[in-house]
Motif scaffolding. Sequence first.
Motif, PDB file in Angstrom:
ATOM      1  N   SER A 243       0.720  -1.184  -0.095  1.00 36.47           N
ATOM      2  CA  SER A 243       0.118  -0.088  -0.211  1.00 36.47           C
ATOM      3  C   SER A 243       0.974   1.233   0.150  1.00 36.47           C
ATOM      4  N   MET A 244       1.964   1.136   0.344  1.00 35.53           N
ATOM      5  CA  MET A 244       2.967   2.388   0.386  1.00 35.53           C
ATOM      6  C   MET A 244       3.061   2.970  -0.905  1.00 35.53           C
ATOM      7  N   ASP A 245       2.919   2.113  -2.267  1.00 42.82           N
ATOM      8  CA  ASP A 245       3.107   2.588  -3.574  1.00 42.82           C
ATOM      9  C   ASP A 245       1.657   3.078  -4.157  1.00 42.82           C
ATOM     10  N   THR A 246       0.472   2.689  -3.486  1.00 37.51           N
ATOM     11  CA  THR A 246      -0.700   3.114  -3.890  1.00 37.51           C
ATOM     12  C   THR A 246      -1.279   4.350  -3.095  1.00 37.51           C
ATOM     13  N   SER A 252       9.278   2.876   5.218  1.00 34.36           N
ATOM     14  CA  SER A 252      10.135   2.180   4.546  1.00 34.36           C
ATOM     15  C   SER A 252      10.013   0.569   4.509  1.00 34.36           C
ATOM     16  N   SER A 253      10.434   0.014   3.502  1.00 34.75           N
ATOM     17  CA  SER A 253      10.416  -1.270   3.681  1.00 34.75           C
ATOM     18  C   SER A 253      11.552  -1.935   3.412  1.00 34.75           C
TER      19      SER A 253
END
Length: 369
Positions: A243-246, A252-253
């Motif tokens: 969901s970080m990208d959306t 951070s991952s």
Amino acid sequence: MATLSFNPTRIPRTPKTKTASFRKPTSRVSFSVQPNASSGRKLAHGFPKLRVSTQEEAGVEEYEEDDPTVEMSYLDPETDPESILEWELDFCSRPMLDIRGKKVWELVVCDESLALQFTKYFPNNAINSITLRDALGSISEDLGVPLPQKIRFFRSQMQTIITKACRELGIKPIPSKRCLSLQLWLGERYETVYKRHPGFQKGSKPLLALDNPFPIDLPENLYGDKWAFVQLPFSAIREEIASMDTRFMFGSSLDLDLLGIAVDDETLIPGLSVASSRAKPLAAWMNGLEVCAVESDTSKGCLILSVGVSTRYIYATYNKSPVTTAEAESWEAAKKTCGGLHFLAVQEDLDSDDCVGFWLLLDLPPPPV
């Protein structure tokens, strides 16, 4: 159970090599687990031998490179050089002596994915920012990669030299222990390269040991209102990362594939949830700290937040009792069972299903060099 290893599939197969001539939030604790007795951490020792390939007309001739004095200069041919925007760097002495009986120093550079890998030995009388600057420039020239926007490094003792060299090249230096690919690679090189070097000094301690300073008070802008120990199945962790990208979210991952972390979807990953009425500003401040790990100190009844390379904050406190101590110990045990994998989440409310900040963390032991 999680297992941790350095993914051997990311070893270069066609490198260029050359021989060297040398605290105040408080809240109830609300998490408990029944951890497996096994630590779950398995650091790989022993890559396959480095294979050097040379193209010859219609075929490929391969041979094993078995010389620990060999340096490496490698770029994955399937990687777009323009896509490599950040490097990880270590510039330090190794447990080896050169022909003069002096410590050998080594520059090790890579990117997070290990598409870029570079090593170079130096005599101890050539350690300065000019040497480092020139070496970084040579990586760009030799491999045809642009200089990175950022370089992360984890040794505070080398900050002056690294910072000066980077700034002269227009690179942003970032002191951070989130150099996990680099640290795991150094552990691998210790086993497969340094130990086999003719000048290896068994029992030699690292010249520049990693800092573990006494924790200090947390800056006011980083205070949360409440906190709680929590746990999430790994499947939910993956969804949060995706969901970080959306959607707009700080954090951070980690490249779990590269780090060789294998976790079943139902495995419960321990974490810390922090709630704040100003969750977004808090998450934004946290995002610039290079968050490394969270640990519980049961002797002092507090949680410690490690950021950067040499900063540790008293992130939260609790009233010590047999119950709270047992909860904190269980949380640490669960983290160990997961190979050090854990997370930090910032939310507007502890009962919310949404995060405004999410950091996947790995409490990794320091490399042996």
